[in-house]
Design a protein around this motif. Sequence first.
Motif, PDB file in Angstrom:
ATOM      1  N   TRP A 121     115.394  62.827 138.113  1.00  0.00           N
ATOM      2  CA  TRP A 121     114.864  63.000 136.815  1.00  0.00           C
ATOM      3  C   TRP A 121     115.933  62.815 136.029  1.00  0.00           C
ATOM      4  CZ3 TRP A 121     109.912  64.079 135.594  1.00  0.00           C
ATOM      5  CH2 TRP A 121     108.951  64.511 136.495  1.00  0.00           C
ATOM      6  N   VAL A 122     115.993  62.209 134.579  1.00  0.00           N
ATOM      7  CA  VAL A 122     117.080  61.922 133.928  1.00  0.00           C
ATOM      8  C   VAL A 122     116.709  62.740 132.499  1.00  0.00           C
ATOM      9  CG1 VAL A 122     116.060  59.660 133.152  1.00  0.00           C
ATOM     10  CG2 VAL A 122     118.558  60.307 132.777  1.00  0.00           C
ATOM     11  N   SER A 123     117.576  63.351 131.854  1.00  0.00           N
ATOM     12  CA  SER A 123     117.189  64.217 130.689  1.00  0.00           C
ATOM     13  C   SER A 123     117.031  63.159 129.585  1.00  0.00           C
ATOM     14  CB  SER A 123     118.345  65.072 130.493  1.00  0.00           C
ATOM     15  OG  SER A 123     117.956  65.870 129.107  1.00  0.00           O
ATOM     16  N   ASN A 124     116.086  63.387 128.708  1.00  0.00           N
ATOM     17  CA  ASN A 124     116.152  62.392 127.525  1.00  0.00           C
ATOM     18  C   ASN A 124     116.649  63.026 126.195  1.00  0.00           C
ATOM     19  OD1 ASN A 124     114.631  60.990 129.101  1.00  0.00           O
ATOM     20  ND2 ASN A 124     112.663  61.914 128.973  1.00  0.00           N
ATOM     21  N   ILE A 125     116.971  64.326 126.363  1.00  0.00           N
ATOM     22  CA  ILE A 125     117.239  65.243 125.044  1.00  0.00           C
ATOM     23  C   ILE A 125     118.500  65.805 125.462  1.00  0.00           C
ATOM     24  CG2 ILE A 125     115.110  65.334 123.979  1.00  0.00           C
ATOM     25  CD1 ILE A 125     114.901  68.254 125.434  1.00  0.00           C
ATOM     26  N   ASP A 126     119.554  66.084 124.561  1.00  0.00           N
ATOM     27  CA  ASP A 126     120.530  67.107 124.583  1.00  0.00           C
ATOM     28  C   ASP A 126     119.989  68.778 124.473  1.00  0.00           C
ATOM     29  OD1 ASP A 126     122.399  65.226 124.596  1.00  0.00           O
ATOM     30  OD2 ASP A 126     122.809  65.159 122.586  1.00  0.00           O
ATOM     31  N   GLY A 127     121.073  69.472 125.117  1.00  0.00           N
ATOM     32  CA  GLY A 127     120.408  70.868 125.192  1.00  0.00           C
ATOM     33  C   GLY A 127     119.289  71.199 125.947  1.00  0.00           C
ATOM     34  N   ASN A 128     118.841  70.460 126.958  1.00  0.00           N
ATOM     35  CA  ASN A 128     117.683  70.637 127.676  1.00  0.00           C
ATOM     36  C   ASN A 128     117.690  71.817 128.634  1.00  0.00           C
ATOM     37  OD1 ASN A 128     115.357  70.127 129.136  1.00  0.00           O
ATOM     38  ND2 ASN A 128     115.744  67.871 129.396  1.00  0.00           N
ATOM     39  N   VAL A 129     116.745  72.752 128.365  1.00  0.00           N
ATOM     40  CA  VAL A 129     116.622  73.723 129.308  1.00  0.00           C
ATOM     41  C   VAL A 129     115.331  73.803 130.008  1.00  0.00           C
ATOM     42  CG1 VAL A 129     118.371  75.282 128.028  1.00  0.00           C
ATOM     43  CG2 VAL A 129     115.880  75.485 127.351  1.00  0.00           C
ATOM     44  N   TRP A 130     114.443  72.945 129.887  1.00  0.00           N
ATOM     45  CA  TRP A 130     113.001  72.835 130.368  1.00  0.00           C
ATOM     46  C   TRP A 130     113.196  72.366 131.886  1.00  0.00           C
ATOM     47  CZ3 TRP A 130     109.045  74.421 127.573  1.00  0.00           C
ATOM     48  CH2 TRP A 130     109.018  74.671 126.358  1.00  0.00           C
ATOM     49  N   GLU A 131     112.081  72.750 132.440  1.00  0.00           N
ATOM     50  CA  GLU A 131     112.183  72.101 133.953  1.00  0.00           C
ATOM     51  C   GLU A 131     111.710  70.959 133.945  1.00  0.00           C
ATOM     52  OE1 GLU A 131     109.455  73.170 137.836  1.00  0.00           O
ATOM     53  OE2 GLU A 131     109.407  74.426 136.171  1.00  0.00           O
ATOM     54  N   PRO A 132     112.358  69.987 134.694  1.00  0.00           N
ATOM     55  CA  PRO A 132     111.868  68.391 134.851  1.00  0.00           C
ATOM     56  C   PRO A 132     110.186  68.398 135.089  1.00  0.00           C
ATOM     57  CG  PRO A 132     113.820  68.833 136.011  1.00  0.00           C
ATOM     58  CD  PRO A 132     113.397  70.182 135.753  1.00  0.00           C
ATOM     59  N   GLY A 133     109.625  67.499 134.433  1.00  0.00           N
ATOM     60  CA  GLY A 133     108.157  67.424 134.545  1.00  0.00           C
ATOM     61  C   GLY A 133     107.312  68.195 133.487  1.00  0.00           C
ATOM     62  N   ILE A 134     108.051  69.086 132.701  1.00  0.00           N
ATOM     63  CA  ILE A 134     107.397  69.781 131.695  1.00  0.00           C
ATOM     64  C   ILE A 134     107.751  69.222 130.423  1.00  0.00           C
ATOM     65  CG2 ILE A 134     107.329  72.130 130.421  1.00  0.00           C
ATOM     66  CD1 ILE A 134     106.230  72.110 133.277  1.00  0.00           C
ATOM     67  N   TYR A 135     109.065  68.941 129.953  1.00  0.00           N
ATOM     68  CA  TYR A 135     109.479  68.299 128.667  1.00  0.00           C
ATOM     69  C   TYR A 135     110.635  67.799 128.791  1.00  0.00           C
ATOM     70  CZ  TYR A 135     110.725  68.359 123.646  1.00  0.00           C
ATOM     71  OH  TYR A 135     110.974  67.848 122.544  1.00  0.00           O
ATOM     72  N   GLY A 136     111.188  66.773 127.942  1.00  0.00           N
ATOM     73  CA  GLY A 136     112.587  66.329 127.970  1.00  0.00           C
ATOM     74  C   GLY A 136     113.189  65.530 129.060  1.00  0.00           C
ATOM     75  N   TRP A 137     112.290  65.434 130.091  1.00  0.00           N
ATOM     76  CA  TRP A 137     112.666  64.465 131.275  1.00  0.00           C
ATOM     77  C   TRP A 137     111.882  63.258 131.553  1.00  0.00           C
ATOM     78  CZ3 TRP A 137     117.196  66.253 133.747  1.00  0.00           C
ATOM     79  CH2 TRP A 137     117.469  67.734 133.426  1.00  0.00           C
ATOM     80  N   SER A 138     112.502  62.262 132.252  1.00  0.00           N
ATOM     81  CA  SER A 138     111.585  61.364 132.837  1.00  0.00           C
ATOM     82  C   SER A 138     112.205  60.868 134.403  1.00  0.00           C
ATOM     83  CB  SER A 138     111.645  59.973 132.036  1.00  0.00           C
ATOM     84  OG  SER A 138     112.934  59.510 131.875  1.00  0.00           O
ATOM     85  N   LEU A 139     111.167  60.551 134.754  1.00  0.00           N
ATOM     86  CA  LEU A 139     111.848  60.000 136.432  1.00  0.00           C
ATOM     87  C   LEU A 139     112.789  58.820 136.336  1.00  0.00           C
ATOM     88  CD1 LEU A 139     108.221  60.109 138.058  1.00  0.00           C
ATOM     89  CD2 LEU A 139     110.313  61.593 138.526  1.00  0.00           C
ATOM     90  N   ASP A 140     113.683  59.058 137.090  1.00  0.00           N
ATOM     91  CA  ASP A 140     114.603  57.913 137.230  1.00  0.00           C
ATOM     92  C   ASP A 140     114.344  56.899 137.845  1.00  0.00           C
ATOM     93  OD1 ASP A 140     116.961  56.835 136.469  1.00  0.00           O
ATOM     94  OD2 ASP A 140     118.052  57.880 137.993  1.00  0.00           O
ATOM     95  N   GLY A 141     114.404  55.582 137.286  1.00  0.00           N
ATOM     96  CA  GLY A 141     114.199  54.429 137.957  1.00  0.00           C
ATOM     97  C   GLY A 141     112.847  53.850 138.280  1.00  0.00           C
TER      98      GLY A 141
END
Length: 141
Positions: A121-141
């Motif tokens: 997963w790659v973070s789409n935002i700064d200060g990301n404390v969310w679990e990947p798949g919930i908010y602020g992340w996208s699958l890489d590639g």
Amino acid sequence: MTNKVNKARELRRRYKAAVLAARTLIRVDELTETELADIVDLYESYQVGRAYAKDDVFRYGGKLYRVISAHTSQADWPPDQTPALYSALMPEGVIGEWVQPLGQHDAYNTGDRVIHNSQVWVSNIDGNVWEPGIYGWSLDG
């Protein structure tokens, strides 16, 4: 003769570690324990009584840690038990497993990559404390 052989083995081991560290974006789950240890061993060991600056990186207990705020280390502040002073980190270029951030000091930033549920997963935002798949992340590639 034994000293020369040991020295040659050590040089070969360090060379292999440097090659691994130079690869871009190695998944931690693709490294053997020995390969990961070789990379970690390239960093300086933690020392009690040493003045550490913010963002210094060292190894302790087979892992890497980054200093969160400048201080002089103490025996009763071990890196693996003092999250206010140290955050665990992966060697540069290695994608580590996602770990729930404790606060802003160890939150993920835009472009940070993690492994979660066997996916990168790659973070789409700064200060990301969310679990990947919930908010602020996208699958890489």
